[in-house]
Design an enzyme around this catalytic site. Structure first.
Site, PDB file in Angstrom:
ATOM      1  N   SER A 134       0.834  -1.199   0.000  1.00 49.07           N
ATOM      2  CA  SER A 134       0.000   0.000   0.000  1.00 49.07           C
ATOM      3  C   SER A 134       0.868   1.248   0.000  1.00 49.07           C
ATOM      4  O   SER A 134       1.958   1.266   0.578  1.00 49.07           O
ATOM      5  CB  SER A 134      -0.847  -0.012   1.266  1.00 49.07           C
ATOM      6  OG  SER A 134      -1.426   1.243   1.483  1.00 49.07           O
ATOM      7  N   THR A 136       0.422   3.508   1.776  1.00 52.70           N
ATOM      8  CA  THR A 136       0.497   3.932   3.172  1.00 52.70           C
ATOM      9  C   THR A 136       1.923   3.773   3.719  1.00 52.70           C
ATOM     10  O   THR A 136       2.285   4.433   4.691  1.00 52.70           O
ATOM     11  CB  THR A 136      -0.536   3.148   4.014  1.00 52.70           C
ATOM     12  OG1 THR A 136      -0.594   3.693   5.297  1.00 52.70           O
ATOM     13  CG2 THR A 136      -0.189   1.690   4.145  1.00 52.70           C
ATOM     14  N   TYR A 160      -1.986  -0.862  10.815  1.00 51.74           N
ATOM     15  CA  TYR A 160      -2.200  -1.398   9.460  1.00 51.74           C
ATOM     16  C   TYR A 160      -1.031  -1.023   8.542  1.00 51.74           C
ATOM     17  O   TYR A 160      -0.422  -1.871   7.892  1.00 51.74           O
ATOM     18  CB  TYR A 160      -3.521  -0.869   8.870  1.00 51.74           C
ATOM     19  CG  TYR A 160      -3.600  -1.107   7.383  1.00 51.74           C
ATOM     20  CD1 TYR A 160      -3.844  -2.376   6.884  1.00 51.74           C
ATOM     21  CD2 TYR A 160      -3.364  -0.067   6.470  1.00 51.74           C
ATOM     22  CE1 TYR A 160      -3.864  -2.609   5.515  1.00 51.74           C
ATOM     23  CE2 TYR A 160      -3.391  -0.291   5.105  1.00 51.74           C
ATOM     24  CZ  TYR A 160      -3.632  -1.569   4.639  1.00 51.74           C
ATOM     25  OH  TYR A 160      -3.628  -1.799   3.290  1.00 51.74           O
ATOM     26  N   LYS A 164       2.166  -3.413   6.629  1.00 55.85           N
ATOM     27  CA  LYS A 164       2.560  -3.438   5.207  1.00 55.85           C
ATOM     28  C   LYS A 164       4.055  -3.133   5.079  1.00 55.85           C
ATOM     29  O   LYS A 164       4.783  -3.759   4.311  1.00 55.85           O
ATOM     30  CB  LYS A 164       1.725  -2.440   4.403  1.00 55.85           C
ATOM     31  CG  LYS A 164       0.258  -2.806   4.307  1.00 55.85           C
ATOM     32  CD  LYS A 164       0.053  -3.994   3.380  1.00 55.85           C
ATOM     33  CE  LYS A 164      -1.234  -4.732   3.644  1.00 55.85           C
ATOM     34  NZ  LYS A 164      -1.422  -5.937   2.840  1.00 55.85           N
TER      35      LYS A 164
END
Ligand code: UDP
Length: 353
Positions: A134, A136, A160, A164
């Site tokens: 992601s 992110t 979260y 990743k």
């Protein structure tokens, strides 16, 4: 003989769209999914999303296993039963807010699940993997558009995003330790839209956390109004700007990443951004969705959401140069396809059981 791909999380949103493209590209597919985050369907049967994947691809899966990645024994059993050539790994929990409430569940599922998968792969002699990562991992971007050289891991505000980032680190270390590995990480920007047939799409099990599914549920009358999280950002209209990418474009990106993982010249680890390079604000998204659906989307501006940043936009030139991938579907198509799915399935896959 065609190659066999094991898809983890294949019953989910990006996983189901990718499974169709893999089947269309001539791969055989085995799906492993715990179904914790999708409509599971009846015991012993395929989840409804995968029933439709088979219909749309006009081809059957080689197998489906309702197995959690943290169950090493059951997972090893799948690799013993099938001669897997490569893995496309989606299975993970993905709600940013929930990850702050339940960090252990997120680290267990996303990090332990990935570690177990990689260990089982090594035991089975399978060394090719495409990973669902992601944008992110870039945190609050230091410059835009963010390219793959942008620092990762700094200032991540939720578990979260960290899961990743940690999994990318694990894959880099693994690739450095043994030259057999071919690991490709795909950093998605904001996946939206649905298959153009309207037969599969995003099906959040509770109130949607993401903008597009929320807008779609307001347009279809399931929710009264959208909350716009802040209009005082340093962006052209003050609302948050993101790089939305059509899920079918993303799915095609996975097929191209697999080509890379199978190419003779590639070894080690590589990561690629998958986005459009175009920023869209919350208000632009609402307007585009109203146009596509012909429905009003009432909204109210409320305060900023914790952890949100003003703008995130991808540089996608590396994926174009090295994978030959480019997003081809525009915002209008994203909204039209998301609307078709929403209109036909106001209750998602629950109505197809
Ligand atoms: N957003 C919003 N209302 C919502 C959900 C999201 O205004 O109900 C905004 C959010 O602040 C961000 C953009 O829409 O600017 C995209 O948010 P989303 O959660 O879809 O993706 P992410 O935050 O992961 O980029």
């Amino acid at each position: 003989m065609s190659r066999l791909i094991l898809v983890t999380g294949g019953a989910g949103y990006v996983g189901s769209h990718t499974t169709i493209e893999l089947l269309a590209a001539g791969y055989e597919v085995v799906v492993v999914d715990s179904c914790v985050n999708c409509v599971a369907g009846e015991e012993g049967k395929l989840p409804p999303s995968l029933v439709r994947v088979q219909e749309l691809a006009k081809k059957s899966l080689v197998g489906f296993y309702r197995v959690s990645l943290t169950d090493a024994l059951a997972l090893a059993g799948v690799f013993e039963k099938h001669r897997v050539d490569a893995v496309v790994h989606f299975a993970a929990l993905k709600a940013v807010g929930e990850s702050v409430e339940k960090p252990l569940e997120y680290y267990q599922s996303n990090v332990s699940g990935t570690l177990t998968l990689l260990q089982v792969m090594r035991e089975a002699g399978v060394h090719r993997l495409v990973y669902s990562s992601s944008a992110t991992v870039y945190g609050a971007p230091q410059y835009l558009p963010a390219d793959e050289q942008h620092p990762t891991g700094a200032g991540l505000t939720n578990p979260y995003g960290k899961t990743k980032y940690f999994c990318e680190q694990v894959m880099q270390d693994l690739a450095a330790s043994d030259k057999e590995w071919r690991l490709v990480s795909l950093r998605y920007f904001n996946p939206v839209g649905a298959h153009p047939s309207g037969r599969i799409g995003e099906d959040p099990l509770g109130p949607p956390n993401n903008l597009m599914p929320f807008v779609a549920q307001v347009a279809v009358g399931k929710r009264e109004e959208l909350s716009v999280f802040g209009n005082d950002y340093d962006t052209p209209d003050g609302t948050g700007v993101r790089d939305y990418v059509h899920v079918v474009d993303l799915a095609e990106g996975h097929v191209m990443a697999l080509d890379k993982a199978f190419s003779k010249s590639f070894r080690g680890y590589a990561s690629y951004n998958l986005g459009t390079g175009r920023g869209v604000s919350v208000l632009e998204m609402i307007e585009a969705f109203c146009r596509a659906s012909g429905k009003p989307v009432p909204y109210r501006v409320v305060g900023r959401r914790a952890g949100d940043v003003a703008s995130v936009v991808a540089s996608c030139s590396l994926a174009e140069e090295q994978l030959g991938w480019r997003a081809r579907r525009d915002l209008q198509e994203m909204c039209e396809d998301a609307w078709r799915w929403q209109k036909l399935h106001p209750n998602g896959f629950r109505s197809c059981q």
